[in-house]
Design an enzyme around this catalytic site. Sequence first.
Site, PDB file in Angstrom:
ATOM      1  N   HIS A  71       1.470   6.858   1.357  1.00 45.03           N
ATOM      2  CA  HIS A  71       1.899   5.398   1.590  1.00 45.03           C
ATOM      3  C   HIS A  71       0.795   4.510   2.093  1.00 45.03           C
ATOM      4  O   HIS A  71       1.215   3.431   2.414  1.00 45.03           O
ATOM      5  CB  HIS A  71       2.973   5.542   2.762  1.00 45.03           C
ATOM      6  CG  HIS A  71       4.336   6.232   2.182  1.00 45.03           C
ATOM      7  ND1 HIS A  71       5.294   6.532   3.154  1.00 45.03           N
ATOM      8  CD2 HIS A  71       4.779   6.648   1.008  1.00 45.03           C
ATOM      9  CE1 HIS A  71       6.350   7.196   2.501  1.00 45.03           C
ATOM     10  NE2 HIS A  71       5.796   7.302   1.085  1.00 45.03           N
TER      11      HIS A  71
ATOM     12  N   CYS B 241      -7.675  -6.484  -9.562  1.00 45.38           N
ATOM     13  CA  CYS B 241      -8.319  -7.071 -10.765  1.00 45.38           C
ATOM     14  C   CYS B 241      -9.581  -6.005 -11.170  1.00 45.38           C
ATOM     15  O   CYS B 241      -9.971  -6.117 -12.235  1.00 45.38           O
ATOM     16  CB  CYS B 241      -9.048  -8.321 -10.302  1.00 45.38           C
ATOM     17  SG  CYS B 241     -10.049  -8.410  -8.844  1.00 45.38           S
TER      18      CYS B 241
HETATM   19  N1  APR Z   1       7.831  14.576  17.592  1.00 48.96           N
HETATM   20  C1  APR Z   1       8.357  15.172  16.307  1.00 48.96           C
HETATM   21  N2  APR Z   1       9.132  14.291  15.560  1.00 48.96           N
HETATM   22  C2  APR Z   1       9.710  13.362  16.265  1.00 48.96           C
HETATM   23  C3  APR Z   1       9.314  12.679  17.448  1.00 48.96           C
HETATM   24  C4  APR Z   1       8.488  13.596  18.108  1.00 48.96           C
HETATM   25  N3  APR Z   1       7.856  13.096  19.549  1.00 48.96           N
HETATM   26  N4  APR Z   1      10.152  11.554  17.730  1.00 48.96           N
HETATM   27  C5  APR Z   1      10.722  11.451  16.799  1.00 48.96           C
HETATM   28  N5  APR Z   1      10.600  12.245  15.760  1.00 48.96           N
HETATM   29  C6  APR Z   1      11.319  12.342  14.572  1.00 48.96           C
HETATM   30  C7  APR Z   1      12.743  11.805  14.448  1.00 48.96           C
HETATM   31  O1  APR Z   1      13.700  12.547  14.895  1.00 48.96           O
HETATM   32  C8  APR Z   1      12.659  11.408  12.735  1.00 48.96           C
HETATM   33  O2  APR Z   1      13.249  12.667  12.198  1.00 48.96           O
HETATM   34  O3  APR Z   1      10.464  11.782  13.608  1.00 48.96           O
HETATM   35  C9  APR Z   1      11.405  11.286  12.475  1.00 48.96           C
HETATM   36  C10 APR Z   1      10.977   9.919  12.057  1.00 48.96           C
HETATM   37  O4  APR Z   1      11.808   9.509  10.983  1.00 48.96           O
HETATM   38  P1  APR Z   1      11.568   8.055  10.158  1.00 48.96           P
HETATM   39  O5  APR Z   1      11.425   7.075  11.456  1.00 48.96           O
HETATM   40  O6  APR Z   1      12.379   7.948   9.110  1.00 48.96           O
HETATM   41  O7  APR Z   1      10.029   8.185   9.824  1.00 48.96           O
HETATM   42  P2  APR Z   1       9.472   8.992   8.380  1.00 48.96           P
HETATM   43  O8  APR Z   1      10.405  10.171   8.149  1.00 48.96           O
HETATM   44  O9  APR Z   1       8.003   9.178   8.333  1.00 48.96           O
HETATM   45  O10 APR Z   1       9.954   7.896   7.308  1.00 48.96           O
HETATM   46  C11 APR Z   1       9.339   7.963   6.126  1.00 48.96           C
HETATM   47  O11 APR Z   1       9.946   5.706   5.418  1.00 48.96           O
HETATM   48  O12 APR Z   1       9.859   4.127   7.040  1.00 48.96           O
HETATM   49  C12 APR Z   1       9.528   4.184   5.892  1.00 48.96           C
HETATM   50  O13 APR Z   1       7.485   4.087   4.572  1.00 48.96           O
HETATM   51  C13 APR Z   1       7.917   4.581   5.957  1.00 48.96           C
HETATM   52  O14 APR Z   1       6.634   6.246   5.528  1.00 48.96           O
HETATM   53  C14 APR Z   1       7.824   5.944   6.161  1.00 48.96           C
HETATM   54  C15 APR Z   1       9.119   6.464   5.462  1.00 48.96           C
END
Ligand code: APR
Length: 255
Positions: free
Chosen positions: A122, A134
């Site tokens: 990303h 460009c």
């Molecule tokens: N350790 C491990 N996992 C964790 C922790 C932690 N300390 N804290 C939260 N999580 C988990 C949550 O349970 C959730 O499943 O991390 C995950 C975060 O999910 P999202 O916020 O959806 O992030 P992500 O999966 O990376 O999103 C994918 O969506 O927001 C867009 O483009 C953006 O790259 C991102 C994509």
Amino acid sequence: MTIEEQIRQAAALIKASERLVVLTGAGVSKESGVPTFRDALDGLWAKYDPMRLATPQAFASNPKLVWEFYEYRRRLMSPAQPNPAHQALAELERRIPTLQIITQNVDDLHEQAGSTRIIRLHGKISANKCSKSCQGDPTPVDVTTLTWDEQHEVPRCPHCGAYVRPDVVWFGEMLPLDQLDEAKLASARADVMLVVGTSGTVMPAADMPHITRRVGGKVIEINPSESELTPIADLWLSGAAGNILPRVLAALDEA
Ligand code: APR
């Protein structure tokens, strides 16, 4: 099975693996205090929906607003330091030099921790590029070499004068094809994929563990909550990455 037994099992699978791949999401940076995409907003930005700001349409209609949103997120991210999860993954690469990290994150905490084999799906929020590509896709632009009216303007490409934009993938945009191909190839060759801190809701990143499963690879998930990928995980280590990953690393010595 206790979490300790699961950690030992995960360590045994990793130890026996020939080609280990790691998929990381926002959860791996959470303990570094990096706000995830959806909880980054406060103050002035609280009234905005990030999903509506991170799109080509938003940038076309109000480049200054989108530029300021990303400057705000860069300021939020800049104090962040790698946490024990990033450090454990960097140590894992030192022990398993073929290890590859596929990350959905746009921060540079994996690099700061010392990881070097990183596939970025990303983009990178600290990088900027010409919005018209460009000189080719991407056309990197180092805004520290530019001057512009920061109050009212968005920096412009020194080559063509088009607006400069963050080098990240916006909703509705294609992922960088070279990174996507590399991620698919790595996933198809993996015999073990470690999935850390992702909800598994965003394609095509969330397809990578499915690719590994289809070729007979094992999927180990580290996440305190269930995700869309938990059903296909051979092992789900329920916990924070900064806690679990160092314990998996320690168990490798005994495996
Ligand atoms: N350790 C491990 N996992 C964790 C922790 C932690 N300390 N804290 C939260 N999580 C988990 C949550 O349970 C959730 O499943 O991390 C995950 C975060 O999910 P999202 O916020 O959806 O992030 P992500 O999966 O990376 O999103 C994918 O969506 O927001 C867009 O483009 C953006 O790259 C991102 C994509």
